[in-house]
Scaffold this motif. Structure first.
Motif, PDB file in Angstrom:
ATOM      1  N   HIS A   1       0.787  -0.762  -0.078  1.00 48.06           N
ATOM      2  CA  HIS A   1      -0.036  -0.306   0.185  1.00 48.06           C
ATOM      3  C   HIS A   1       0.317   1.500  -0.017  1.00 48.06           C
ATOM      4  N   ALA A   2       1.978   1.316   0.718  1.00 50.90           N
ATOM      5  CA  ALA A   2       2.578   2.760   0.902  1.00 50.90           C
ATOM      6  C   ALA A   2       3.299   2.420  -0.454  1.00 50.90           C
ATOM      7  N   ALA A   3       4.239   1.471  -0.711  1.00 53.65           N
ATOM      8  CA  ALA A   3       4.690   2.089  -2.142  1.00 53.65           C
ATOM      9  C   ALA A   3       3.557   2.448  -3.086  1.00 53.65           C
ATOM     10  N   SER A   4       2.403   1.770  -3.661  1.00 59.90           N
ATOM     11  CA  SER A   4       1.610   2.172  -4.303  1.00 59.90           C
ATOM     12  C   SER A   4       1.300   4.191  -4.115  1.00 59.90           C
ATOM     13  N   LEU A   5       1.631   4.183  -3.144  1.00 62.97           N
ATOM     14  CA  LEU A   5       1.209   5.454  -3.175  1.00 62.97           C
ATOM     15  C   LEU A   5       1.894   6.370  -3.500  1.00 62.97           C
ATOM     16  N   LEU A   6       3.789   5.748  -2.940  1.00 62.92           N
ATOM     17  CA  LEU A   6       4.360   6.903  -3.023  1.00 62.92           C
ATOM     18  C   LEU A   6       4.810   6.737  -4.815  1.00 62.92           C
ATOM     19  N   ALA A   7       4.011   5.829  -5.587  1.00 60.94           N
ATOM     20  CA  ALA A   7       4.706   5.072  -6.913  1.00 60.94           C
ATOM     21  C   ALA A   7       3.319   6.729  -7.718  1.00 60.94           C
ATOM     22  N   THR A   8       2.351   6.338  -6.642  1.00 65.10           N
ATOM     23  CA  THR A   8       1.636   6.787  -7.464  1.00 65.10           C
ATOM     24  C   THR A   8       1.484   9.265  -7.284  1.00 65.10           C
ATOM     25  N   TYR A   9       2.194   9.583  -6.338  1.00 62.32           N
ATOM     26  CA  TYR A   9       3.002  10.377  -5.884  1.00 62.32           C
ATOM     27  C   TYR A   9       4.243  10.666  -6.926  1.00 62.32           C
ATOM     28  N   ALA A  10       4.983  10.055  -7.329  1.00 58.31           N
ATOM     29  CA  ALA A  10       5.761  10.699  -8.541  1.00 58.31           C
ATOM     30  C   ALA A  10       4.839  10.396  -9.300  1.00 58.31           C
ATOM     31  N   TYR A  11       3.994   9.785  -9.804  1.00 58.08           N
ATOM     32  CA  TYR A  11       3.561   9.999 -11.102  1.00 58.08           C
ATOM     33  C   TYR A  11       2.816  11.638 -10.584  1.00 58.08           C
ATOM     34  N   ALA A  12       2.237  11.227 -10.107  1.00 59.81           N
ATOM     35  CA  ALA A  12       0.968  12.466 -10.294  1.00 59.81           C
ATOM     36  C   ALA A  12       2.189  14.067 -10.289  1.00 59.81           C
ATOM     37  N   THR A  13       2.856  14.510  -9.794  1.00 62.10           N
ATOM     38  CA  THR A  13       3.848  14.874  -9.046  1.00 62.10           C
ATOM     39  C   THR A  13       4.966  15.483 -10.651  1.00 62.10           C
ATOM     40  N   ALA A  14       5.189  14.001 -11.229  1.00 67.20           N
ATOM     41  CA  ALA A  14       6.017  14.799 -12.502  1.00 67.20           C
ATOM     42  C   ALA A  14       5.349  15.606 -13.632  1.00 67.20           C
ATOM     43  N   GLY A  15       4.241  15.639 -13.586  1.00 65.67           N
ATOM     44  CA  GLY A  15       3.605  15.985 -14.666  1.00 65.67           C
ATOM     45  C   GLY A  15       3.055  17.115 -14.057  1.00 65.67           C
ATOM     46  N   PRO A  16       2.518  18.170 -15.330  1.00 65.41           N
ATOM     47  CA  PRO A  16       2.215  19.409 -14.590  1.00 65.41           C
ATOM     48  C   PRO A  16       0.093  19.608 -13.824  1.00 65.41           C
ATOM     49  N   LEU A  17       0.702  20.045 -12.951  1.00 63.62           N
ATOM     50  CA  LEU A  17      -0.532  19.717 -11.471  1.00 63.62           C
ATOM     51  C   LEU A  17      -1.229  20.952 -11.181  1.00 63.62           C
ATOM     52  N   PRO A  18      -2.108  21.737 -11.191  1.00 62.90           N
ATOM     53  CA  PRO A  18      -2.695  22.598  -9.966  1.00 62.90           C
ATOM     54  C   PRO A  18      -1.722  22.927  -9.190  1.00 62.90           C
ATOM     55  N   ARG A  19      -1.254  23.986  -8.408  1.00 60.12           N
ATOM     56  CA  ARG A  19      -1.014  24.399  -7.272  1.00 60.12           C
ATOM     57  C   ARG A  19      -1.560  23.330  -5.668  1.00 60.12           C
ATOM     58  N   ASP A  20      -3.015  24.223  -6.347  1.00 61.33           N
ATOM     59  CA  ASP A  20      -3.600  23.594  -5.090  1.00 61.33           C
ATOM     60  C   ASP A  20      -3.744  22.230  -5.028  1.00 61.33           C
ATOM     61  N   GLU A  21      -3.916  21.092  -6.014  1.00 52.96           N
ATOM     62  CA  GLU A  21      -4.055  20.169  -6.147  1.00 52.96           C
ATOM     63  C   GLU A  21      -2.770  19.414  -6.189  1.00 52.96           C
ATOM     64  N   VAL A  22      -1.323  19.783  -6.200  1.00 55.87           N
ATOM     65  CA  VAL A  22       0.010  19.587  -5.271  1.00 55.87           C
ATOM     66  C   VAL A  22      -0.139  19.727  -4.003  1.00 55.87           C
ATOM     67  N   GLU A  23      -0.769  21.036  -3.525  1.00 57.51           N
ATOM     68  CA  GLU A  23      -0.210  21.011  -2.227  1.00 57.51           C
ATOM     69  C   GLU A  23      -1.213  19.906  -1.390  1.00 57.51           C
ATOM     70  N   LEU A  24      -2.745  19.630  -1.785  1.00 55.90           N
ATOM     71  CA  LEU A  24      -3.525  18.005  -1.981  1.00 55.90           C
ATOM     72  C   LEU A  24      -3.108  16.717  -1.613  1.00 55.90           C
ATOM     73  N   ALA A  25      -1.960  17.225  -2.548  1.00 64.13           N
ATOM     74  CA  ALA A  25      -1.743  15.740  -2.969  1.00 64.13           C
ATOM     75  C   ALA A  25       0.107  15.262  -1.568  1.00 64.13           C
ATOM     76  N   ASP A  26       0.238  16.491  -1.518  1.00 57.29           N
ATOM     77  CA  ASP A  26       1.398  16.576  -0.764  1.00 57.29           C
ATOM     78  C   ASP A  26       0.518  16.054   0.925  1.00 57.29           C
ATOM     79  N   HIS A  27       0.005  16.491   1.303  1.00 61.56           N
ATOM     80  CA  HIS A  27      -1.058  16.574   2.596  1.00 61.56           C
ATOM     81  C   HIS A  27      -1.499  15.312   2.364  1.00 61.56           C
ATOM     82  N   MET A  28      -2.179  14.650   1.922  1.00 63.63           N
ATOM     83  CA  MET A  28      -3.061  13.267   1.560  1.00 63.63           C
ATOM     84  C   MET A  28      -1.817  11.901   2.107  1.00 63.63           C
ATOM     85  N   LEU A  29      -0.708  12.742   1.244  1.00 60.42           N
ATOM     86  CA  LEU A  29       0.697  11.619   1.663  1.00 60.42           C
ATOM     87  C   LEU A  29       1.024  11.635   3.014  1.00 60.42           C
ATOM     88  N   VAL A  30       1.345  13.067   3.519  1.00 62.68           N
ATOM     89  CA  VAL A  30       1.185  12.839   4.934  1.00 62.68           C
ATOM     90  C   VAL A  30       0.458  12.264   5.709  1.00 62.68           C
TER      91      VAL A  30
END
Length: 481
Positions: free
Chosen positions: A97-126
């Motif tokens: 489960h942890a590896a899948s979350l890290l892989a998703t985070y890396a995939y999502a932040t590697a591409g263009p994301l709006p600032r609000d969604e990047v901040e939410l991705a950071d928060h949800m990962l924590v």
């Protein structure tokens, strides 16, 4: 000489009497201690309270989860913190489960994301890793049945406390959570914890929503029933546990939620399949008494709950849950394997998916949703496996109880966005860890039993390591020349 000996004997007897009359020494702080603190803070502190002054919202319970993760990491670099070592199915599922979350985070932040969604991705990962810390803390840090029982008894008692708060909200239309704001915390929303549905109040106690409160009560109810039945069968006082079960059931009723009863039906199937006939009859009688009491105290509640199922074809909330399938299908097609990013699909920017499996597939892809569901499946399998390995009836019943508890969020995730609510998420992960801890103890007990591997290794009076070496066939050396 005789007087000296008599004086020494007298002093020894006095010392023995003092030691016998002394209160038992408290248990040293361990993983169970942290688990108890987490359960109390998670359930008694209102869910919408977060720390002031931080750049993103984090609850006190989530901060304990982060501490638990740090404790687990330190415990595996030392041998003095009492953590168990070695692989278990729950730990493997957590790592996937942890590896899948890290892989998703890396995939999502590697591409263009709006600032609000990047901040939410950071928060949800924590916050997601805070819950992972809770699972690891319990599965490796709670050692022994008495310590595991302490954590689960705390959960049952806190469920009863929330039942009292829910009853006050429902019967008196008074919300005590307004006066439960601790220093250094703030509310993320000013909405009340009391809503309305078909002319009836729907209460949430300290949780974020009535649905969350209801499903949480359905999860905890089997635990309270387990301790009530076990106390009765041992001849110990059981009234307190029956009271806890009644208060938890009342909280579930006062939330007026269909999801809780669907989940409880799934738990009941598991329990009835494993309970003896006499306990089934006793449980049926207790349900009838409870429903009669609810009918007398609040006559309209049972009718409203029955209407949730009989008028399901005209239920606007059900139509709302199904109208967003087309949008979900389109979004999943864009990022099928790793999703668009954890926490990046949120209201009011996007449609709300009242289905955690759909939302998880959108945010973390097919890999993420399989890892999420696999975590609960690993917990259920571990609890049932522990039941099979254990010989003690109370421990076997606990395995059945934990399996039934974990069926509730597995079903509930299909009826609302479970991960969006901190209390039900934290409790679910705590119980997954409890199932893994019970299986670890079951395997340790089986290995130490007379017919276990440890005993078989020592058959004949010596273990394999201590067995005498076979006689040598090499002839002795001849005389020195």
């Amino acid at each position: 000489m005789t007087a000296t000996t008599a004086s020494a004997d007298s002093a020894a007897r006095t010392r023995a009497l003092l030691e016998a009359s002394a209160l038992p020494r408290p248990h040293r702080a361990d993983g169970a201690t942290v688990g108890v603190v987490f359960a109390v803070v998670l359930m008694i502190v209102p869910a919408r309270l977060v720390y002031r002054g931080l750049s993103f919202a984090i609850t006190p319970a989530e901060s304990i989860g982060l501490f638990a993760l740090l404790w687990w990491l330190c415990a595996h670099f030392t041998s003095t913190l009492g953590a168990a070592k070695g692989r278990t199915l729950v730990r493997s599922a957590v790592f996937v489960h942890a590896a899948s979350l890290l892989a998703t985070y890396a995939y999502a932040t590697a591409g263009p994301l709006p600032r609000d969604e990047v901040e939410l991705a950071d928060h949800m990962l924590v916050t997601a890793f805070a819950m992972i810390g809770v699972v690891l803390l319990v599965v490796d840090g709670v050692r022994g049945r008495d310590r595991l029982d302490l954590v689960l008894k705390t959960v049952a008692v806190m469920g009863a406390v929330l039942g009292v708060i829910g009853a006050v909200q429902f019967l008196l239309k008074f919300d005590p959570t307004k006066y439960m704001v601790l220093p250094g915390l703030r509310y993320t929303q000013e909405e009340l914890f009391i809503l309305e549905r078909n002319g009836l109040s729907r209460v949430a106690a300290t949780t974020g929503h009535p649905i969350e409160f209801a499903v949480m009560c359905a999860m905890i109810l089997p635990i309270a029933l387990h301790f009530a039945f076990q106390a009765r069968e041992r001849g110990a006082p059981a009234l307190r546990w029956w009271v806890c079960a009644g208060l938890i059931g009342a909280g579930m009723v006062f939330s007026v939620s269909r999801s809780a009863f669907v989940g409880l039906a799934g738990a009941a199937v598991v329990l009835l399949a494993g309970w003896p006939r006499m306990r089934r009859l006793l449980a049926a009688g207790a349900v009838l008494v409870f429903l009669g009491a609810v009918k007398l105290v609040v006559p309209g509640v049972l009718g409203a709950i029955i209407a949730l199922f009989t008028n399901i074809s005209n239920d606007s909330s059900l139509r709302w849950r199904t109208m967003d399938y087309a949008a979900a299908t389109t979004e999943i097609g864009r990022h099928p394997w790793l999703g668009r990013g954890l926490g990046t699909w949120y209201a009011p920017k996007y449609l709300v998916f009242d289905n955690q499996y759909i939302l998880t597939t959108v945010e973390t892809g097919i890999i993420g949703v399989l890892a999420f569901a696999g975590l609960f499946a690993a917990g259920i399998w571990s609890a049932l496996r522990a039941r099979r390995l254990l010989a003690d009836p109370a421990s076997r019943d606990l395995g059945l109880t934990l399996a039934a508890c974990l069926v509730v969020p597995l079903i509930g995730a299909a009826t609302f966005d479970l991960r969006a609510y901190a209390v039900i998420t934290g409790l679910s992960f705590l119980l997954v860890g409890a199932a893994g801890a019970l299986l670890r103890e079951a395997r340790a007990a089986r290995a130490a039993s007379p017919g276990g591997p440890a005993a078989r290794a020592g058959e004949g009076g010596l273990s394999r390591a201590a067995a005498p070496a076979p006689p040598s066939t090499t002839p002795p050396p001849g005389p020195a020349r």
